[in-house]
Design a protein around this motif. Structure first.
Motif, mmCIF file in Angstrom:
data_model
loop_
_atom_site.group_PDB
_atom_site.id
_atom_site.type_symbol
_atom_site.label_atom_id
_atom_site.label_comp_id
_atom_site.label_asym_id
_atom_site.label_seq_id
_atom_site.Cartn_x
_atom_site.Cartn_y
_atom_site.Cartn_z
ATOM 1 N N GLN A 75 -100.789 -22.116 -45.940
ATOM 2 C CA GLN A 75 -101.666 -21.177 -44.981
ATOM 3 C C GLN A 75 -101.200 -21.610 -43.607
ATOM 4 O O GLN A 75 -100.750 -20.681 -43.075
ATOM 5 C CB GLN A 75 -103.030 -21.528 -45.050
ATOM 6 C CG GLN A 75 -103.853 -20.428 -44.279
ATOM 7 C CD GLN A 75 -105.579 -20.586 -44.854
ATOM 8 O OE1 GLN A 75 -106.027 -21.256 -45.583
ATOM 9 N NE2 GLN A 75 -106.248 -19.470 -44.123
ATOM 10 N N SER A 76 -101.285 -22.938 -43.232
ATOM 11 C CA SER A 76 -101.055 -23.471 -41.963
ATOM 12 C C SER A 76 -99.458 -23.045 -41.715
ATOM 13 O O SER A 76 -99.157 -22.699 -40.275
ATOM 14 C CB SER A 76 -101.109 -24.925 -41.722
ATOM 15 O OG SER A 76 -100.880 -25.272 -40.310
ATOM 16 N N TYR A 77 -98.598 -23.216 -42.578
ATOM 17 C CA TYR A 77 -97.154 -23.107 -42.380
ATOM 18 C C TYR A 77 -97.053 -21.479 -41.885
ATOM 19 O O TYR A 77 -96.355 -21.247 -40.922
ATOM 20 C CB TYR A 77 -96.354 -23.236 -43.623
ATOM 21 C CG TYR A 77 -94.777 -22.945 -43.534
ATOM 22 C CD1 TYR A 77 -94.100 -23.862 -43.017
ATOM 23 C CD2 TYR A 77 -94.486 -21.393 -43.987
ATOM 24 C CE1 TYR A 77 -92.741 -23.345 -43.138
ATOM 25 C CE2 TYR A 77 -93.168 -21.171 -43.907
ATOM 26 C CZ TYR A 77 -92.177 -22.109 -43.410
ATOM 27 O OH TYR A 77 -90.870 -22.028 -43.204
ATOM 28 N N TYR A 78 -97.688 -20.534 -42.618
ATOM 29 C CA TYR A 78 -97.494 -19.173 -42.403
ATOM 30 C C TYR A 78 -98.063 -18.757 -41.450
ATOM 31 O O TYR A 78 -97.503 -17.884 -40.273
ATOM 32 C CB TYR A 78 -97.830 -18.383 -43.533
ATOM 33 C CG TYR A 78 -96.762 -18.294 -44.522
ATOM 34 C CD1 TYR A 78 -95.365 -17.846 -44.576
ATOM 35 C CD2 TYR A 78 -97.109 -18.981 -45.918
ATOM 36 C CE1 TYR A 78 -94.569 -18.174 -45.560
ATOM 37 C CE2 TYR A 78 -96.261 -19.062 -46.940
ATOM 38 C CZ TYR A 78 -95.032 -18.613 -46.666
ATOM 39 O OH TYR A 78 -93.929 -18.971 -47.786
ATOM 40 N N TYR A 79 -99.278 -19.502 -40.722
ATOM 41 C CA TYR A 79 -100.045 -19.357 -39.649
ATOM 42 C C TYR A 79 -98.888 -19.410 -38.233
ATOM 43 O O TYR A 79 -98.867 -18.749 -37.482
ATOM 44 C CB TYR A 79 -101.128 -20.063 -39.519
ATOM 45 C CG TYR A 79 -101.817 -20.024 -38.107
ATOM 46 C CD1 TYR A 79 -102.758 -18.958 -37.771
ATOM 47 C CD2 TYR A 79 -101.749 -21.076 -37.195
ATOM 48 C CE1 TYR A 79 -103.449 -18.829 -36.505
ATOM 49 C CE2 TYR A 79 -102.247 -20.962 -35.958
ATOM 50 C CZ TYR A 79 -103.350 -19.541 -35.666
ATOM 51 O OH TYR A 79 -103.758 -19.583 -34.502
ATOM 52 N N HIS A 80 -98.378 -20.634 -38.353
ATOM 53 C CA HIS A 80 -97.563 -21.118 -37.204
ATOM 54 C C HIS A 80 -96.441 -20.020 -37.170
ATOM 55 O O HIS A 80 -96.070 -19.811 -35.893
ATOM 56 C CB HIS A 80 -97.171 -22.496 -37.266
ATOM 57 C CG HIS A 80 -98.246 -23.503 -37.065
ATOM 58 N ND1 HIS A 80 -99.166 -24.005 -37.814
ATOM 59 C CD2 HIS A 80 -98.369 -24.158 -35.808
ATOM 60 C CE1 HIS A 80 -99.980 -24.755 -37.020
ATOM 61 N NE2 HIS A 80 -99.501 -25.007 -35.789
ATOM 62 N N PHE A 134 -92.911 -28.093 -35.949
ATOM 63 C CA PHE A 134 -92.792 -26.796 -35.471
ATOM 64 C C PHE A 134 -92.872 -27.009 -33.958
ATOM 65 O O PHE A 134 -93.358 -27.694 -33.430
ATOM 66 C CB PHE A 134 -94.078 -25.623 -35.655
ATOM 67 C CG PHE A 134 -93.744 -25.397 -37.193
ATOM 68 C CD1 PHE A 134 -93.082 -24.142 -37.380
ATOM 69 C CD2 PHE A 134 -94.556 -25.820 -38.267
ATOM 70 C CE1 PHE A 134 -92.944 -23.333 -38.685
ATOM 71 C CE2 PHE A 134 -94.648 -25.456 -39.348
ATOM 72 C CZ PHE A 134 -93.711 -24.325 -39.584
ATOM 73 N N SER A 135 -92.255 -26.015 -33.032
ATOM 74 C CA SER A 135 -92.421 -25.977 -31.801
ATOM 75 C C SER A 135 -92.337 -24.570 -31.254
ATOM 76 O O SER A 135 -91.966 -23.387 -31.714
ATOM 77 C CB SER A 135 -91.104 -26.687 -30.947
ATOM 78 O OG SER A 135 -89.938 -25.916 -31.097
ATOM 79 N N MET A 151 -97.511 -17.106 -35.395
ATOM 80 C CA MET A 151 -97.725 -17.360 -34.027
ATOM 81 C C MET A 151 -96.242 -17.255 -33.120
ATOM 82 O O MET A 151 -96.452 -17.719 -31.959
ATOM 83 C CB MET A 151 -98.613 -18.272 -33.743
ATOM 84 C CG MET A 151 -100.098 -18.239 -34.339
ATOM 85 S SD MET A 151 -100.841 -16.650 -33.815
ATOM 86 C CE MET A 151 -101.395 -16.936 -32.181
ATOM 87 N N GLY A 152 -95.389 -17.379 -33.902
ATOM 88 C CA GLY A 152 -93.967 -17.583 -33.283
ATOM 89 C C GLY A 152 -93.381 -18.888 -33.195
ATOM 90 O O GLY A 152 -92.407 -18.995 -32.318
ATOM 91 N N PHE A 153 -93.996 -19.715 -33.831
ATOM 92 C CA PHE A 153 -93.514 -21.102 -33.890
ATOM 93 C C PHE A 153 -92.062 -21.162 -34.440
ATOM 94 O O PHE A 153 -92.032 -20.493 -35.639
ATOM 95 C CB PHE A 153 -94.472 -22.310 -34.545
ATOM 96 C CG PHE A 153 -95.721 -22.706 -33.465
ATOM 97 C CD1 PHE A 153 -95.411 -23.984 -32.894
ATOM 98 C CD2 PHE A 153 -96.641 -21.843 -33.146
ATOM 99 C CE1 PHE A 153 -96.677 -24.344 -32.072
ATOM 100 C CE2 PHE A 153 -97.659 -21.814 -32.262
ATOM 101 C CZ PHE A 153 -97.834 -23.360 -31.644
#
Length: 131
Positions: free
Chosen positions: A71-76, A103-104, A79-81
């Motif tokens: 979930q956090s992976y796909y969230y980032h 990520f960045s 958001m464009g990370f």
């Protein structure tokens, strides 16, 4: 930063490791409430990123996501990370070493997609309030 909706706290954005010499920081975003309004994470992230880039005047945000946290992976990604690295067997929260995904997000990347994310937020808001 604690994020409230109707005076009820729903989540936290943790901005840390602020480096004013290199204009970077790390962040973590956490929603602690169940039954959170749909899209709240996107709103929290949008506002936090705006704050980091335009109030703190930083140029890059770093994030680390535990490899099992899809979930956090796909969230980032949403958001464009951009995924930069995988740190193999990096941390041991439960006695077993697990990988961490790095990520960045740069201000340039953000500016290329900020309006699209804002439009999605506005559409979701209209959908939820017109029903």
């Amino acid at each position: 930063k604690v994020f409230y909706v109707d005076e009820r706290p729903y989540g936290v954005v943790n901005i840390h490791q602020i480096d004013h010499n290199n204009y970077t920081c790390e962040w973590g975003i956490y929603i602690g409430e169940e039954n959170t309004p749909v899209g709240l994470g996107t709103v929290m992230g949008y506002l936090a990123i705006q704050y980091i880039f335009y109030e703190l005047r930083l140029k890059k945000i770093h994030a680390e996501v535990l490899a099992f946290n899809q979930q956090s992976y796909y969230y980032h990604k949403k958001m464009g990370f951009e995924q930069k690295d995988v740190l193999k067997k990096h941390i041991r929260p439960d006695g077993t070493f697990i990988d961490t995904i790095v990520f960045s997000l740069t201000i340039t990347q953000w500016e290329q997609q900020r309006e699209a994310i804002q439009t999605k937020i506005e559409q979701k808001f209209k959908e939820n309030h017109l029903q």
